[in-house]
Design an enzyme around this catalytic site. Structure first.
Site, PDB file in Angstrom:
ATOM      1  N   HIS A 266       0.843  -1.184   0.000  1.00 57.90           N
ATOM      2  CA  HIS A 266       0.000   0.000   0.000  1.00 57.90           C
ATOM      3  C   HIS A 266       0.883   1.241   0.000  1.00 57.90           C
ATOM      4  CE1 HIS A 266      -3.053   2.936   1.304  1.00 57.90           C
ATOM      5  NE2 HIS A 266      -3.926   2.086   0.805  1.00 57.90           N
ATOM      6  N   GLU A 319      -7.892  -4.501  -0.898  1.00 55.78           N
ATOM      7  CA  GLU A 319      -8.429  -5.064  -2.132  1.00 55.78           C
ATOM      8  C   GLU A 319      -8.397  -6.588  -2.149  1.00 55.78           C
ATOM      9  OE1 GLU A 319      -9.906  -2.957  -3.571  1.00 55.78           O
ATOM     10  OE2 GLU A 319      -8.853  -1.050  -3.537  1.00 55.78           O
TER      11      GLU A 319
END
Length: 376
Positions: A266, A319
């Site tokens: 991330h 996700e």
């Protein structure tokens, strides 16, 4: 007087572009919050409508305020009659779902009687932002169903926003477990700092344009696979891997060719993405073969990434389990990123209102590095 230029990092990383009271992300701590409240705890204990109210008002609603807000949402999430002919045309187009949504919302200003935010007071901006955000779910669902040759499903005012979205998309009233799973995902994705799409919405709002203009621009940013396109890609990776015992070799192959492992790492979180942990719990509550395979594959990928990239933490992000949750709850794969837009539009609208109130045009400078100008 020559303008004084300030060097900033590529991608504006670490640059404070504006003040906000909506929420913040603390990447080094693996923590984010909406207002004064831990976002993960909100997703565990509150409804989507309660948290939507929070980011609009800066506080949680009373019982009466929540009931009124739910009634207002139920009334406003019906697709306006003036947009239905456009939905028929756009649904038949060969285009991604977000592009179709953007086309409809771009044309919605007149139908929804939206005015430039510069011409509205704060109450007007809040009312018009809610008017737009409320129709995103039913418009997306109608576009998806008409694209499949199925009739649209009218929103059910007796259902919460998340449950009604599932119903509008699938045509089947969801189970409480499925509805709550999608609702928790929506709460987790309402807002997340000054990400690319949120910043885009604020830039457009700073020009004084209307809410539909700002949201349409944000949707363009969200369409990029480096921002909002990973849930279906992460699920595609699970399909490619198949057997968890193949995961390590698959990761080595992807890393060896320079491809990113979607669903891992991330831009902000350095330790772990707190949203991933809760979504894994949600997925395990739903259960099923896909969830069991995802858990096993995640473990193998984490071990292999740690081996291949020592010293560079690449934990699973929101996700990875988002796609697992949405598919298990019954949403079609091409609706994963659009579902992200259902919640994030509410977040964008809160930022649009906040930016418009600031009354300051966002207009950075650039440094010219081309050939010298002639004729001077």
């Amino acid at each position: 007087m020559t303008e004084q230029l300030i060097d900033v990092p590529p991608g504006l990383h670490g640059v404070v572009a504006a003040d906000t009271a909506i929420g913040a992300v603390h990447g080094d701590e693996g923590y984010f919050h909406y207002g004064a409240y831990d976002a993960i705890e909100l997703a565990r204990t509150r409804s989507f409508e309660e948290v939507w109210w929070l980011i609009r008002e800066g506080r949680l609603p009373s019982a009466d305020e929540l009931a009124q807000f739910r009634r207002s949402l139920a009334e406003q999430r019906r697709v306006p009659q003036g947009l239905k002919p456009l939905i028929e045309v756009v649904a038949a187009m060969d285009a991604p779902p977000l592009a179709k949504l953007r086309a409809v919302l771009s044309a919605s200003s007149q139908v929804l009687n939206l005015a430039p935010v510069i011409d509205l007071d704060d109450d007007g901006r809040r009312e018009q932002s809610l008017r737009l955000a409320a129709i995103v779910a039913p418009v997306l669902a109608a576009l998806n169903r008409r694209g499949r040759g199925e009739p649209p499903v009218e929103p059910d005012p007796s259902l919460g926003h998340a449950a009604s979205y599932l119903y509008e998309t699938t045509g089947v009233v969801p189970t409480p477990v499925d509805a709550r799973a999608v609702e928790q995902y929506l709460i987790l994705t309402l807002d997340h700092g000054f990400n690319a799409s949120t910043f885009t919405a604020r830039v457009v709002a700073s020009t004084g344009a209307d809410v539909a203009d700002a949201v349409s621009a944000a949707l363009g940013a969200l369409a990029g696979p480096l921002h909002g396109g990973a849930p279906s890609r992460a699920l595609d990776a699970l399909d490619q891997i198949g057997d968890p015992q193949r995961a390590a070799d698959w990761v080595r192959g992807e890393v060896g060719t320079g491809r990113r492992i979607m669903g891992f790492g991330h831009a902000v979180y350095r330790a772990s993405d707190p949203r991933s942990g809760l979504l894994r719990e949600v997925a395990e509550r739903l259960g099923g073969p896909l969830v069991e395979r995802a858990v096993a594959i995640e473990a193998e990928i984490l071990v292999t990434l740690a081996e291949l990239k020592p010293g560079r933490p690449l934990p699973s992000n929101v996700e990875f389990y988002a796609g697992v949750v949405m598919e298990t709850a019954g949403l079609p794969r091409d609706m994963f990123t659009p579902t992200f837009a259902v919640s994030r539009t509410a977040g964008w609208c809160a930022h649009i209102v906040e930016q418009a109130a600031a009354g300051k045009l966002i207009r950075p400078s650039s440094r010219y590095i081309g050939p010298p100008p002639t004729g001077r």
